[in-house]
Design an enzyme around this catalytic site. Structure first.
Site, short mmCIF file in Angstrom:
data_model
loop_
_atom_site.label_atom_id
_atom_site.label_comp_id
_atom_site.label_asym_id
_atom_site.label_seq_id
_atom_site.Cartn_x
_atom_site.Cartn_y
_atom_site.Cartn_z
N ARG A 119 2.96 -3.55 9.24
CA ARG A 119 3.30 -2.69 7.96
C ARG A 119 2.22 -3.41 6.72
O ARG A 119 2.23 -4.54 6.40
CB ARG A 119 4.54 -3.08 7.44
CG ARG A 119 4.96 -2.26 6.21
CD ARG A 119 6.45 -2.27 5.94
NE ARG A 119 7.01 -3.62 5.46
CZ ARG A 119 8.13 -3.58 4.83
NH1 ARG A 119 8.99 -2.61 5.12
NH2 ARG A 119 8.66 -4.74 4.45
N SER A 129 5.68 1.89 11.14
CA SER A 129 5.25 0.30 10.79
C SER A 129 6.67 -0.54 10.69
O SER A 129 6.17 -1.63 10.88
CB SER A 129 4.53 0.38 9.44
OG SER A 129 5.45 0.95 8.31
N GLY A 192 -0.62 1.78 0.96
CA GLY A 192 -1.28 0.72 1.45
C GLY A 192 -2.53 0.85 2.07
O GLY A 192 -2.69 2.08 2.93
N ILE A 253 -5.84 -4.96 11.48
CA ILE A 253 -6.86 -5.12 10.35
C ILE A 253 -6.38 -5.95 9.44
O ILE A 253 -5.32 -5.98 8.77
CB ILE A 253 -7.09 -3.68 9.56
CG1 ILE A 253 -7.40 -2.44 10.38
CG2 ILE A 253 -7.73 -3.95 8.38
CD1 ILE A 253 -8.80 -2.67 10.93
N TYR A 486 -0.71 12.38 7.92
CA TYR A 486 0.82 12.81 7.60
C TYR A 486 1.45 13.01 8.90
O TYR A 486 1.83 14.02 9.45
CB TYR A 486 0.45 14.31 7.31
CG TYR A 486 -0.35 14.28 5.56
CD1 TYR A 486 -0.11 13.37 5.00
CD2 TYR A 486 -1.04 15.44 5.19
CE1 TYR A 486 -0.80 13.22 3.38
CE2 TYR A 486 -1.55 15.37 4.07
CZ TYR A 486 -1.41 14.46 3.27
OH TYR A 486 -2.11 14.47 1.99
C1 LIG Z 1 4.13 8.87 -1.41
C2 LIG Z 1 3.12 9.22 -0.29
C3 LIG Z 1 1.87 9.59 -0.83
C4 LIG Z 1 1.00 9.76 -0.14
N1 LIG Z 1 -0.40 10.29 -0.60
C5 LIG Z 1 -1.60 10.29 0.07
C6 LIG Z 1 -2.60 10.80 -0.43
O1 LIG Z 1 -2.69 11.09 -1.56
N2 LIG Z 1 -3.68 10.94 0.56
C7 LIG Z 1 -3.63 10.73 1.90
O2 LIG Z 1 -4.61 10.88 2.43
N3 LIG Z 1 -2.62 10.21 2.31
C8 LIG Z 1 -1.42 9.99 1.52
N4 LIG Z 1 -0.24 9.69 2.13
C9 LIG Z 1 -0.17 9.34 3.46
C10 LIG Z 1 -0.65 7.76 3.70
O3 LIG Z 1 -2.10 7.91 3.68
C11 LIG Z 1 -0.21 7.31 5.13
O4 LIG Z 1 1.12 7.24 5.18
C12 LIG Z 1 -0.79 5.82 5.55
O5 LIG Z 1 -0.83 5.73 6.81
C13 LIG Z 1 -0.04 4.92 4.56
O6 LIG Z 1 -0.40 3.56 4.77
P1 LIG Z 1 0.40 2.40 4.61
O7 LIG Z 1 -0.48 1.03 4.86
O8 LIG Z 1 1.02 2.54 3.35
O9 LIG Z 1 1.55 2.37 5.75
P2 LIG Z 1 2.26 1.73 6.81
O10 LIG Z 1 3.54 2.24 6.99
O11 LIG Z 1 2.16 0.33 6.33
O12 LIG Z 1 1.40 1.61 7.96
C14 LIG Z 1 0.98 3.13 8.43
C15 LIG Z 1 0.45 2.99 9.85
O13 LIG Z 1 -0.65 1.93 10.18
C16 LIG Z 1 -0.30 1.05 10.97
N5 LIG Z 1 -0.96 -0.33 10.01
C17 LIG Z 1 -0.88 -0.53 8.77
N6 LIG Z 1 -1.28 -1.88 8.32
C18 LIG Z 1 -2.00 -2.06 9.53
C19 LIG Z 1 -3.19 -3.04 9.76
N7 LIG Z 1 -3.40 -4.06 8.78
N8 LIG Z 1 -3.65 -3.04 10.86
C20 LIG Z 1 -3.41 -2.03 11.76
N9 LIG Z 1 -2.48 -0.98 11.69
C21 LIG Z 1 -1.98 -1.05 10.54
C22 LIG Z 1 1.26 0.94 10.95
O14 LIG Z 1 1.50 0.23 12.13
C23 LIG Z 1 1.53 2.31 10.67
O15 LIG Z 1 1.46 2.88 12.28
C24 LIG Z 1 1.02 9.48 1.28
C25 LIG Z 1 2.05 8.85 1.92
C26 LIG Z 1 3.20 8.68 1.06
C27 LIG Z 1 4.54 8.35 1.55
#
Ligand SMILES: Cc1cc2nc3c(=O)[nH]c(=O)nc-3n(C[C@H](O)[C@H](O)[C@H](O)COP(=O)(O)OP(=O)(O)OC[C@H]3O[C@@H](n4cnc5c(N)ncnc54)[C@H](O)[C@@H]3O)c2cc1C
Ligand SMILES: *[C@@H]1O[C@H](CO)[C@@H](O)[C@H](O)[C@H]1NC(C)=O
Ligand SMILES: *[C@@H]1O[C@H](CO)[C@@H](O)[C@H](O)[C@H]1NC(C)=O
Ligand SMILES: *[C@@H]1O[C@H](CO)[C@@H](O)[C@H](O)[C@H]1NC(C)=O
Ligand SMILES: *[C@@H]1O[C@H](CO)[C@@H](O)[C@H](O)[C@H]1NC(C)=O
Ligand SMILES: *[C@@H]1O[C@H](CO)[C@@H](O)[C@H](O)[C@H]1NC(C)=O
Length: 545
Positions: A119, A129, A192, A253, A486
């Site tokens: 995560r 995640s 993130g 990553i 998404y």
């Molecule tokens: C409120 C909201 C707004 C959003 N706005 C946008 C937007 O404007 N534009 C857009 O393109 N997208 C948007 N998104 C979607 C967003 O890009 C994805 O949900 C993204 O995957 C989130 O990354 P995270 O690290 O926060 O999520 P996490 O839930 O931490 O990770 C997402 C996925 O990636 C994997 N992962 C995380 N970190 C790593 C790592 N270090 N190494 C390997 N795998 C990893 C996780 O296991 C999981 O499968 C939005 C989502 C939300 C909920």
């Protein structure tokens, strides 16, 4: 367990089915009950591998069965409380503060035979995640909340960003270092970079600069053997795959190196709203013909929504960032989209970092430190799906969706992000993110409901599936493309984590088009045991051609 469930699927006789089902339940109970054993072995393995580990464990390991902080840790970053009651929670959460602890956590998980979930920002739409759909695969979660430093280098206009940093933290750091640099990624500051960059990542500068993954010039990836690899040592194929092709299928990553982009001292934003009575349908219809062809400095997205329960109208918000000054914007709008009737008083000049705040829903003069807040006010159960539009949708088509929005008794919307500009110049195979030339815009369908009405979830999920069904004739076909970030498990999932390539193609080709095959090829060579897997990870090819 994977083995048995396979038999279960193939089993023809009821008796055999019953027997296997009984066995399955029995083993499930065992694997869940046996968790303390797993936790102990994991902890022991960690302290063998990391010197001084026992001293730091209290701060870095949270055990489901015993740690008081566990629920808080788990809930801290999860954006979608749809699964609050789910039993599929991690056995323990490791929150490393040093890369050696991530390496050890990978090796120990492998040794003990548990899965991992990683995560970064916790924004995964299906919660992948921090949850797993089947208890039969016990897993631990690596939470990168403490791995989030950001180093900006203005002399070569790059930044090293650790995976646990958020977009807001990156934007903030850039603005502290320079007034004329920015970064083209999503609009929500709490997302993130770990997940976002590895699935694409687009926001208000997508037409000018492309997506976040287009800016990645190097990365540190920890592989299944716990080795830290950079661009050179991971090789061209893997470096291609992790930029938009789901890094989570390949490793963990640790950090990305990204190219910053230049932004002007002053940008201009507007947010104008029109309702059905004010002719919003005609305006949105018209927008489809121009939004992807406008000057690439101009981005106008539309959020078309009902106004919650008992909504009487549809509200279209035209939300815009212009990389230039007001006068220029007004004359471009007057020429290209006079129907909107944009007035000087609708336009606000500000710095780029203020526009980031503004587009995230704050006021221009709010403190930019708000971008550092990882807790959003936004947590409520939701479901989303996505499409790409390649031909303008006729007015009657739009009117049909409006009817559906008005019939839904909770907040529901379509978010339409225009492409074109730079997106047309990048080939579909440059990186795994394939949605380039030929796409006018992306639609995200989104419905959210009250956390206290969690029992209504199925109703709203059914509603959004109906909208998706309705949209079929109006959106991209063969494949009906979807945006990986998404994430939508309705498209299909690797239920046992070991689905064949052809089964996985159902969703994989929607997300990655013809890049899916290459991703599977790279996955098969790089992680042949399929250690890094989840419900939508890249599958292994049985035979490498
Ligand atoms: C409120 C909201 C707004 C959003 N706005 C946008 C937007 O404007 N534009 C857009 O393109 N997208 C948007 N998104 C979607 C967003 O890009 C994805 O949900 C993204 O995957 C989130 O990354 P995270 O690290 O926060 O999520 P996490 O839930 O931490 O990770 C997402 C996925 O990636 C994997 N992962 C995380 N970190 C790593 C790592 N270090 N190494 C390997 N795998 C990893 C996780 O296991 C999981 O499968 C939005 C989502 C939300 C909920
Ligand atoms: C979730 O758990 C809480 C507390 O145990 C309970 O009150 C609620 O009804 C549960 N919700 C669902 C959907 O099961
Ligand atoms: C910044 O980039 C320049 C040019 O590539 C390089 O010489 C320098 O060492 C970098 N600075 C840091 C702190 O990494
Ligand atoms: C808008 O365009 C019209 C004609 O194309 C022109 O007469 C008018 O001056 C323009 N207005 C502004 C504010 O640019
Ligand atoms: C962060 O945002 C949440 C939700 O809006 C709010 O409750 C909290 O007070 C904010 N924290 C800070 C430090 O501003
Ligand atoms: C996954 O499936 C393939 C072929 O169906 C099989 O050869 C392999 O052993 C399975 N792997 C696991 C981990 O179950």
């Amino acid at each position: 367990m994977v083995h048995h469930s396979k038999h279960l699927k193939l089993g023809k006789k009821h008796k055999e089915m019953d027997y296997l089902a009984g066995f399955l339940i029995l083993s499930l109970t065992i694997s869940c009950a046996a968790s303390t054993l797993v936790e102990n072995s994991f902890m022991k393995c960690m302290s063998n591998r990391v010197s001084d580990y026992s001293k730091s464990t209290e701060k870095t390991v949270f055990i489901k069965s015993s740690s008081l902080l566990y629920p808080k840790m788990l809930a801290s970053l999860e954006q979608n409380p749809r699964w609050l009651n789910s039993s599929s929670k991690p056995l323990l959460i490791v929150a490393p503060s040093h890369e050696s602890e991530i390496q050890a956590a990978i090796l120990c998980s492998k040794e003990i035979g548990v899965h991992i979930r990683v995560r970064s920002g916790g924004h995964d739409y299906e919660g992948l995640s921090y949850k797993s759909y089947l208890c039969k695969t016990p897993f631990i979660m690596i939470d990168l909340i403490n791995i989030r430093s950001i180093d900006i280098n203005l002399s070569d206009e790059t930044a090293w960003v650790q995976a646990g940093a958020t977009l807001g933290e990156l934007y903030y750091k850039i603005s502290k270092a320079s007034k004329v640099h920015g970064f083209p990624a999503g609009v929500c500051p709490s997302v993130g970079v770990g997940g976002h960059f590895s699935g694409g990542g687009f926001g208000a500068m997508v037409r000018k600069h492309g997506i976040a993954a287009d800016q990645i010039v190097d990365a540190y990836l920890i592989d299944v053997n716990g080795k830290i690899l950079d661009k050179k040592s991971m090789g061209e194929d893997v470096f291609w795959a992790i930029r938009g092709g789901s890094a989570t299928s390949f490793g963990v990553i640790l950090a990305w190196k990204v190219r910053l982009v230049r932004v002007p001292h002053i940008v201009t934003v507007f947010n104008v709203q029109r309702t059905l009575e004010q002719g919003v349908t005609k305006l949105i219809h018209r927008w489809q013909y121009i939004a992807d062809k406008l000057h690439e400095d101009l981005f106008i997205r539309i959020v078309a929504q009902n106004t919650g329960a008992n909504s009487k109208t549809i509200q279209g918000q035209f939300n815009s960032l212009f990389l230039g000054q007001k006068d220029n914007l007004i004359s471009i709008m007057n020429e290209s989209f006079p129907e909107l009737g944009l007035q000087a008083k609708d336009c606000i000049e500000m710095s780029w970092i203020q526009s980031v705040l503004y587009l995230a829903g704050y006021n221009k003069d709010d403190p930019i430190e708000l971008l550092l807040n990882r807790t959003t006010s936004y947590k409520s159960p939701f479901k989303a799906k996505s499409d790409f539009v390649q031909e303008p949708i006729p007015e009657t088509g739009l009117e049909g969706v409006w009817k559906m929005l008005l019939n839904e008794d909770t907040l529901a919307m379509l978010i339409m992000d225009p492409f074109g500009g730079k997106m047309n110049e990048i080939s579909e195979t440059e990186i795994p993110f394939p949605h380039r030339k030929g796409n006018l815009y992306n639609i995200q369908y989104f419905v959210k409901w009250d956390e206290n009405k969690i029992e209504e979830s199925n109703k709203h999920i059914k509603w959004i599936r109906m909208v998706y069904q309705y949209m079929t004739p109006y959106v991209s076909k063969s494949p009906r493309a979807s945006y990986y970030n998404y994430r939508d498990l309705d498209l299909g999932s690797n239920k046992n984590g070991n689905t064949s390539y052809s089964e996985a193609s159902v969703w994989g080709i929607n997300y990655f088009k013809r890049n899916f095959r290459r991703l599977a090829h790279i996955k098969t060579k790089f992680d042949p045991q399929n250690f890094f897997r989840n419900e939508q990870s890249i599958p292994i090819l049985n035979f490498l051609p």
